[in-house]
Motif scaffolding. Structure first.
Motif, PDB file in Angstrom:
ATOM      1  N   LYS A 140      45.059  10.753  24.473  1.00 52.37           N
ATOM      2  CA  LYS A 140      45.370  12.182  24.518  1.00 52.37           C
ATOM      3  C   LYS A 140      44.138  13.019  24.187  1.00 52.37           C
ATOM      4  CE  LYS A 140      48.491  15.603  22.425  1.00 52.37           C
ATOM      5  NZ  LYS A 140      47.496  16.392  21.691  1.00 52.37           N
ATOM      6  N   THR A 141      43.405  12.537  23.152  1.00 53.77           N
ATOM      7  CA  THR A 141      42.186  13.253  22.766  1.00 53.77           C
ATOM      8  C   THR A 141      41.153  13.223  23.894  1.00 53.77           C
ATOM      9  OG1 THR A 141      42.557  12.682  20.454  1.00 53.77           O
ATOM     10  CG2 THR A 141      40.334  13.356  21.062  1.00 53.77           C
ATOM     11  N   GLU A 142      41.038  12.044  24.535  1.00 56.52           N
ATOM     12  CA  GLU A 142      40.093  11.910  25.644  1.00 56.52           C
ATOM     13  C   GLU A 142      40.484  12.811  26.809  1.00 56.52           C
ATOM     14  OE1 GLU A 142      40.128   7.793  26.522  1.00 56.52           O
ATOM     15  OE2 GLU A 142      38.887   7.207  24.810  1.00 56.52           O
ATOM     16  N   ASP A 143      41.797  12.841  27.091  1.00 59.57           N
ATOM     17  CA  ASP A 143      42.277  13.692  28.184  1.00 59.57           C
ATOM     18  C   ASP A 143      41.990  15.169  27.904  1.00 59.57           C
ATOM     19  OD1 ASP A 143      43.183  11.484  29.516  1.00 59.57           O
ATOM     20  OD2 ASP A 143      45.269  11.698  28.878  1.00 59.57           O
ATOM     21  N   GLU A 144      42.240  15.571  26.672  1.00 58.39           N
ATOM     22  CA  GLU A 144      41.996  16.967  26.302  1.00 58.39           C
ATOM     23  C   GLU A 144      40.505  17.305  26.394  1.00 58.39           C
ATOM     24  OE1 GLU A 144      43.651  17.196  22.413  1.00 58.39           O
ATOM     25  OE2 GLU A 144      45.715  17.504  23.116  1.00 58.39           O
ATOM     26  N   GLU A 181      24.852  20.342  27.553  1.00 59.47           N
ATOM     27  CA  GLU A 181      25.450  19.023  27.669  1.00 59.47           C
ATOM     28  C   GLU A 181      25.654  18.678  29.145  1.00 59.47           C
ATOM     29  OE1 GLU A 181      28.168  18.910  23.564  1.00 59.47           O
ATOM     30  OE2 GLU A 181      29.105  19.394  25.502  1.00 59.47           O
ATOM     31  N   ILE A 182      25.595  17.386  29.437  1.00 63.91           N
ATOM     32  CA  ILE A 182      25.836  16.900  30.799  1.00 63.91           C
ATOM     33  C   ILE A 182      26.859  15.762  30.728  1.00 63.91           C
ATOM     34  CG2 ILE A 182      24.845  15.774  32.825  1.00 63.91           C
ATOM     35  CD1 ILE A 182      22.186  17.079  32.179  1.00 63.91           C
ATOM     36  N   TYR A 183      27.891  15.853  31.558  1.00 61.15           N
ATOM     37  CA  TYR A 183      28.917  14.813  31.658  1.00 61.15           C
ATOM     38  C   TYR A 183      28.973  14.322  33.100  1.00 61.15           C
ATOM     39  CZ  TYR A 183      30.630  16.206  27.054  1.00 61.15           C
ATOM     40  OH  TYR A 183      30.729  16.479  25.712  1.00 61.15           O
ATOM     41  N   ASP A 217      27.817   1.120  30.515  1.00 64.10           N
ATOM     42  CA  ASP A 217      28.336  -0.251  30.467  1.00 64.10           C
ATOM     43  C   ASP A 217      29.804  -0.313  30.894  1.00 64.10           C
ATOM     44  OD1 ASP A 217      25.933  -1.337  29.493  1.00 64.10           O
ATOM     45  OD2 ASP A 217      26.430  -0.691  27.460  1.00 64.10           O
ATOM     46  N   ASN A 218      30.555   0.738  30.588  1.00 59.76           N
ATOM     47  CA  ASN A 218      31.978   0.767  30.923  1.00 59.76           C
ATOM     48  C   ASN A 218      32.292   2.105  31.581  1.00 59.76           C
ATOM     49  OD1 ASN A 218      34.740   0.568  31.130  1.00 59.76           O
ATOM     50  ND2 ASN A 218      35.140   0.644  28.926  1.00 59.76           N
ATOM     51  N   LYS A 219      32.420   2.080  32.887  1.00 57.44           N
ATOM     52  CA  LYS A 219      32.603   3.328  33.614  1.00 57.44           C
ATOM     53  C   LYS A 219      33.991   3.937  33.393  1.00 57.44           C
ATOM     54  CE  LYS A 219      34.570   2.154  38.114  1.00 57.44           C
ATOM     55  NZ  LYS A 219      35.510   3.264  38.102  1.00 57.44           N
ATOM     56  N   ILE A 225      34.956   9.974  32.281  1.00 56.77           N
ATOM     57  CA  ILE A 225      34.065  11.136  32.107  1.00 56.77           C
ATOM     58  C   ILE A 225      33.188  10.866  30.898  1.00 56.77           C
ATOM     59  CG2 ILE A 225      33.941  13.619  31.703  1.00 56.77           C
ATOM     60  CD1 ILE A 225      36.599  13.916  33.110  1.00 56.77           C
ATOM     61  N   LEU A 226      31.906  10.617  31.137  1.00 58.04           N
ATOM     62  CA  LEU A 226      31.003  10.137  30.099  1.00 58.04           C
ATOM     63  C   LEU A 226      29.838  11.094  29.881  1.00 58.04           C
ATOM     64  CD1 LEU A 226      31.003   6.523  31.528  1.00 58.04           C
ATOM     65  CD2 LEU A 226      32.256   7.286  29.523  1.00 58.04           C
TER      66      LEU A 226
END
Length: 261
Positions: A140-144, A181-183, A217-219, A225-226
């Protein structure tokens, strides 16, 4: 008084039970010393009392002892009547009580083990649920976070199209000038082969100067979204497939996506 009458008088029984006065005791002792039959009778009485005591109980109680003494005093001249000993139920009752107690303990122990098993099962389920809840919270945190990046008004989206090695591949780069920042959204890239990783490059086009801003390493982490290193002077972005750990320069034959700012 002849010797038979003396023996039958009951004085010897009283002597054995210690009920005579000191003077009477001395008199009986003198008679026993003078007359062997008196001494034999005293020994016989003592033996009878001992045998009688053991026939009634291994350990003669004070109450039974008094009863025997009274009977000897009152009926010294004949056979002493004794009722047959009734078989006591106490040992059987004791064993039965012990058996019931052991059964009760066994039942309680079995119930305790069942309760412990249930507690462990509930605890395992709770741990599993807590783990699932934690995973959902992370997702949920990642989605937000991903949604916030996409919706940020300061984010510029650069589309990266698939290249010759992977025409169907695509990616997006989000450059946030406000946060510096760049994602990179890598959802459109295929899974890399074992031992390979994706490497992100910020490019200057004239002359072509690539700068590595991230090795992934883990897409699929963080919903694909990294965050990578910021690079203000980028004029384009490209993604190549490289050996594990990344490369110093991009392998152009493995250029998967490319897009201009």
């Amino acid at each position: 008084m002849n010797m038979r009458e003396y023996i039958d008088s009951g004085i010897l029984e009283l002597y054995v039970f210690g009920l005579l006065t000191e003077a009477e005791n001395n008199e009986v002792k003198e008679m026993a010393d003078k007359h062997p039959e008196v001494q034999e009778e005293i020994l016989s009485i003592e033996k009878a009392v001992i045998n009688l005591s053991y026939s009634i109980a291994p350990h003669l109680s004070a109450e039974n002892y008094q009863k025997i003494r009274n009977i000897l005093i009152e009926k010294h001249s004949g056979v002493i009547p004794l009722e047959p000993r009734k078989k006591s139920m106490s040992p059987y009752i004791g064993w039965a009580a012990a058996a019931v107690l052991l059964l009760g303990i066994g039942f309680q122990y079995n119930q305790y083990n069942k309760a412990q098993d249930e507690v462990q099962a509930v605890s395992a389920e709770r741990t599993k649920f807590q783990s699932m809840l934690a995973d959902l919270q992370v997702k949920k945190t990642e989605d937000e976070k991903a949604l916030a990046i996409v919706r940020d008004k300061y984010s510029t989206v650069i589309q990266l199209a698939g290249q010759q090695v992977a025409p169907d591949a695509y990616a997006k780069v989000y450059v946030n000038s406000n946060k510096k920042e760049i994602y990179v959204d890598m959802a459109g890239l295929p899974e890399p082969p074992e031992g390979k990783v994706y490497q992100i490059w910020a490019l200057k086009l004239d002359p072509l100067t690539p700068t590595s801003i991230g090795v992934i390493d883990n897409k699929n982490a963080n919903n694909g979204i990294l965050k990578v290193e910021n690079y203000d002077q980028a004029q384009a972005f490209g993604i190549t497939l490289e050996p594990a750990g990344g490369s110093a320069t991009p392998t152009l034959e493995q250029l998967y996506t490319l897009g201009k700012v």
